[in-house]
Design a protein around this motif. Sequence first.
Motif, PDB file in Angstrom:
ATOM      1  N   LEU A 165       5.456  12.763   0.956  1.00 38.59           N
ATOM      2  CA  LEU A 165       6.117  11.469   0.771  1.00 38.59           C
ATOM      3  C   LEU A 165       5.808  10.923  -0.615  1.00 38.59           C
ATOM      4  O   LEU A 165       4.645  10.896  -1.044  1.00 38.59           O
ATOM      5  CB  LEU A 165       5.602  10.499   1.846  1.00 38.59           C
ATOM      6  N   HIS A 169       2.744   2.507   7.438  1.00 32.59           N
ATOM      7  CA  HIS A 169       3.209   3.883   7.733  1.00 32.59           C
ATOM      8  C   HIS A 169       4.698   3.918   8.106  1.00 32.59           C
ATOM      9  O   HIS A 169       5.102   4.756   8.915  1.00 32.59           O
ATOM     10  CB  HIS A 169       2.437   4.497   8.904  1.00 32.59           C
ATOM     11  N   GLN A 170       5.466   3.020   7.547  1.00 37.10           N
ATOM     12  CA  GLN A 170       6.838   2.874   8.058  1.00 37.10           C
ATOM     13  C   GLN A 170       7.669   4.155   8.019  1.00 37.10           C
ATOM     14  O   GLN A 170       8.295   4.519   9.010  1.00 37.10           O
ATOM     15  CB  GLN A 170       7.586   1.758   7.326  1.00 37.10           C
ATOM     16  N   VAL A 171       7.682   4.826   6.869  1.00 40.57           N
ATOM     17  CA  VAL A 171       8.556   6.001   6.750  1.00 40.57           C
ATOM     18  C   VAL A 171       8.084   7.104   7.715  1.00 40.57           C
ATOM     19  O   VAL A 171       8.881   7.709   8.435  1.00 40.57           O
ATOM     20  CB  VAL A 171       8.602   6.501   5.287  1.00 40.57           C
ATOM     21  N   LYS A 172       6.781   7.316   7.742  1.00 44.93           N
ATOM     22  CA  LYS A 172       6.240   8.351   8.637  1.00 44.93           C
ATOM     23  C   LYS A 172       6.578   8.026  10.094  1.00 44.93           C
ATOM     24  O   LYS A 172       6.976   8.901  10.868  1.00 44.93           O
ATOM     25  CB  LYS A 172       4.725   8.475   8.463  1.00 44.93           C
ATOM     26  N   TYR A 184      12.298   6.482  -1.309  1.00 48.29           N
ATOM     27  CA  TYR A 184      11.309   7.549  -1.127  1.00 48.29           C
ATOM     28  C   TYR A 184      11.977   8.915  -1.144  1.00 48.29           C
ATOM     29  O   TYR A 184      13.096   9.068  -0.630  1.00 48.29           O
ATOM     30  CB  TYR A 184      10.609   7.405   0.230  1.00 48.29           C
ATOM     31  N   THR A 195       0.242   9.770   0.045  1.00 47.16           N
ATOM     32  CA  THR A 195       1.559   9.430  -0.520  1.00 47.16           C
ATOM     33  C   THR A 195       1.394   9.180  -2.014  1.00 47.16           C
ATOM     34  O   THR A 195       0.394   8.602  -2.442  1.00 47.16           O
ATOM     35  CB  THR A 195       2.116   8.152   0.157  1.00 47.16           C
ATOM     36  N   ARG A 229       0.818  -1.219   0.000  1.00 44.46           N
ATOM     37  CA  ARG A 229       0.000   0.000   0.000  1.00 44.46           C
ATOM     38  C   ARG A 229       0.838   1.248   0.000  1.00 44.46           C
ATOM     39  O   ARG A 229       1.975   1.228   0.469  1.00 44.46           O
ATOM     40  CB  ARG A 229      -0.848   0.057   1.275  1.00 44.46           C
ATOM     41  N   LEU A 230       0.230   2.320  -0.493  1.00 45.78           N
ATOM     42  CA  LEU A 230       0.777   3.656  -0.242  1.00 45.78           C
ATOM     43  C   LEU A 230      -0.351   4.415   0.449  1.00 45.78           C
ATOM     44  O   LEU A 230      -1.530   4.240   0.097  1.00 45.78           O
ATOM     45  CB  LEU A 230       1.150   4.357  -1.555  1.00 45.78           C
ATOM     46  N   ASP A 231       0.009   5.280   1.398  1.00 47.21           N
ATOM     47  CA  ASP A 231      -1.013   6.035   2.124  1.00 47.21           C
ATOM     48  C   ASP A 231      -1.800   6.949   1.174  1.00 47.21           C
ATOM     49  O   ASP A 231      -1.317   7.302   0.097  1.00 47.21           O
ATOM     50  CB  ASP A 231      -0.361   6.914   3.203  1.00 47.21           C
TER      51      ASP A 231
HETATM   52  N1  URA Z   1       5.720   4.753   4.492  1.00 46.09           N
HETATM   53  C1  URA Z   1       4.673   5.508   4.892  1.00 46.09           C
HETATM   54  O1  URA Z   1       4.668   6.015   6.005  1.00 46.09           O
HETATM   55  N2  URA Z   1       3.648   5.684   4.046  1.00 46.09           N
HETATM   56  C2  URA Z   1       3.613   5.164   2.802  1.00 46.09           C
HETATM   57  O2  URA Z   1       2.644   5.365   2.076  1.00 46.09           O
HETATM   58  C3  URA Z   1       4.716   4.388   2.393  1.00 46.09           C
HETATM   59  C4  URA Z   1       5.755   4.198   3.260  1.00 46.09           C
END
Ligand code: URA
Length: 239
Positions: free
Chosen positions: A203, A187-190, A131, A104, A99-101
């Motif tokens: 993002l 939500h890994q990157v966030k 990203y 995002t 998924r992408l948010d």
């Molecule tokens: N990490 C996030 O927090 N959101 C995304 O959509 C993808 C990776």
Amino acid sequence: MERLQKILQRAGIASRRKAEEMITEGRVQVNGETVTVLGTKASFSDDILVDGKKIKLEEIVYYVLYKPEGYVSTTKDEFNRMTVLDLIPVKERVFPIGRLDYDTSGVLLFTNDGEFANQLMHPSAKVEKEYSVKISGLLRKETSRKLEKGVDLGDFRTQPASVFDVEYDKAKENTTLKIIITEGKFHQVKRMFETVGHQVLKLKRERYGCVTLKGMNRGDYRALKIHEVKKLWNLSKNS
Ligand code: URA
């Protein structure tokens, strides 16, 4: 040519195990002949019947979408928001790989090949996802190093990442940067940036393994080339 049970699984008839049972129970016919031997191979052009009913076989397809912001990655949304499937009007029943948010943008892969999707999403796959990120404030070197080493998100510790192309906008008090991670937790990157005290303002996924947005505009989709599919498969196996 593929094993009959795999064809049945892909056609959405049953799980592989159940499909095997159906074969040994004599419920499956190929080109007019009942097949009870497991491991028998057939092709998508064969006439396959289960319990006397012809099964519909779809060609296996792989696409990449340049997802814009403002779309959910689930196939249905409880708030009736637009979904990524609205952007990919193909005849096959495809689904997004991960998924992408909603807010995002970027590379989102689609397929109707469950095995391929599972393989890419498996934790052992470790396919790189790159990203571009805009975060609040100034990203310090030591914070960047922390993210690279791995941070504790409560339920898990992130794998090593790389952070580069870091640029601080003094007037706006935000930082843009690139980050490469090999996992794809919710939500890994966030969450990674929140954990070290920065809010993600924007993002975009620039790359998934060997697949980038080159030559694409927001909302565009295209079929993956066979060499891209093979490469993704190999990347996920070699890690
Ligand atoms: N990490 C996030 O927090 N959101 C995304 O959509 C993808 C990776």
